[in-house]
Design an enzyme around this catalytic site. Structure first.
Site, PDB file in Angstrom:
ATOM      1  N   ASN A  19      -5.809 -12.424   0.339  1.00  0.00           N
ATOM      2  CA  ASN A  19      -5.521 -12.429  -1.301  1.00  0.00           C
ATOM      3  C   ASN A  19      -7.029 -12.231  -1.924  1.00  0.00           C
ATOM      4  OD1 ASN A  19      -4.422 -13.942  -3.680  1.00  0.00           O
ATOM      5  ND2 ASN A  19      -6.198 -15.082  -3.008  1.00  0.00           N
TER       6      ASN A  19
ATOM      7  N   TYR B 287      -9.166  -0.995  -9.585  1.00  0.00           N
ATOM      8  CA  TYR B 287      -8.405  -1.923  -8.924  1.00  0.00           C
ATOM      9  C   TYR B 287      -7.074  -1.376  -8.378  1.00  0.00           C
ATOM     10  CZ  TYR B 287      -5.606  -6.168  -8.714  1.00  0.00           C
ATOM     11  OH  TYR B 287      -5.026  -7.419  -8.138  1.00  0.00           O
TER      12      TYR B 287
ATOM     13  N   SER C  41      -0.423  -5.183  -6.024  1.00  0.00           N
ATOM     14  CA  SER C  41      -0.317  -5.312  -7.220  1.00  0.00           C
ATOM     15  C   SER C  41       0.505  -4.276  -7.801  1.00  0.00           C
ATOM     16  CB  SER C  41      -1.654  -5.471  -8.033  1.00  0.00           C
ATOM     17  OG  SER C  41      -1.528  -5.086  -9.461  1.00  0.00           O
TER      18      SER C  41
END
Length: 240
Positions: free
Chosen positions: A88, A160, A147
């Protein structure tokens, strides 16, 4: 969504376990009876959450190669093995967010080191423990937190998003390769959450429009149980 779940006997490790989604996962898993080890970088935060939850706190940085094996050794020693690993821990890369042309190479490297390479290294270090769990019929599962930035081209989220896209594809390939060992790998997108990481990325976002990390954690735990063998879910008292 399942409630009153009993996860007694399930051994779970969570990275990034002192804030946001990771903290919500640690709390819920521990409350539901799982044996939990969590990893984070700040000693004071690790000690505080360990005291609060009864979970095993491990101080380490998954973005640093030299921390990986000490983390893995502490996970297996504290839990007596491992059934589920939840990768995570995440890094945005540049803060504040920046267009790729304005992103320093070192900032891209930081996002990749944590979000991709760190998850790869820790999974690899714990692969043997997971394989033993699978052979014992307990099930073995790796959940990599992804994501929607992995699939959507959001300006400013280049470092990211690229790291999460690579993580998602790595997960898919490894899931195919690990079938012979009885290990499952999943990449799960929890959605946009009201977390410190999201606030760091978008400080002006309205928290009321975001998912609470507790809700996302419950959804991930439900998917975790769906992915584990029926025998493991029965052990945890969740299937009727």
């Amino acid at each position: 969504m399942q409630t009153n779940i009993d996860l007694q006997g399930l051994r779970v490790a969570v990275t990034g376990g002192t804030s946001g989604l990771g903290l919500a996962l640690v709390r819920q898993l521990a409350e539901q009876g799982a044996s939990v080890a969590f990893v984070a970088r700040t000693t004071a935060d690790v000690e505080r959450i360990a005291d609060e939850t009864g979970a095993h706190g491990i101080v380490g940085d998954v973005g640093k190669k030299e921390d990986i094996y000490p983390i893995a050794l502490q996970v297996t020693a504290s839990l007596g093995g491992l059934d589920v690993l939840i990768n995570n821990a995440s890094s945005l890369g540049p803060v504040p967010l920046a267009l790729l042309a304005d992103t320093e190479c070192e900032e891209l490297e930081k996002a990749l080191a944590v979000n991709l390479v760190g998850a790869f290294r820790l999974t690899k270090a714990l692969f043997g423990a997971l394989a033993v769990s699978a052979r014992e019929g307990r099930g073995a599962l790796v959940i990599n937190i992804s994501s929607d930035a992995a699939v959507n081209a959001y300006p400013g989220w280049g470092a990211y998003g690229a790291s999460k896209a690579a993580l998602a594809h790595l997960t898919a390939i490894w899931d195919e390769e690990a079938k012979a060992d009885g290990i499952r790998l999943l990449a799960l997108d929890p959605g946009d959450m009201d977390t410190p990481l999201h606030a760091l990325a978008l400080p002006d976002a309205d928290p009321s429009t975001l998912k609470r990390p507790e809700v996302a954690a419950a959804e991930i735990i439900e998917k975790m149980l769906d992915a584990l063998p029926v025998s493991t879910a029965a052990l945890a008292g969740t299937r009727g």
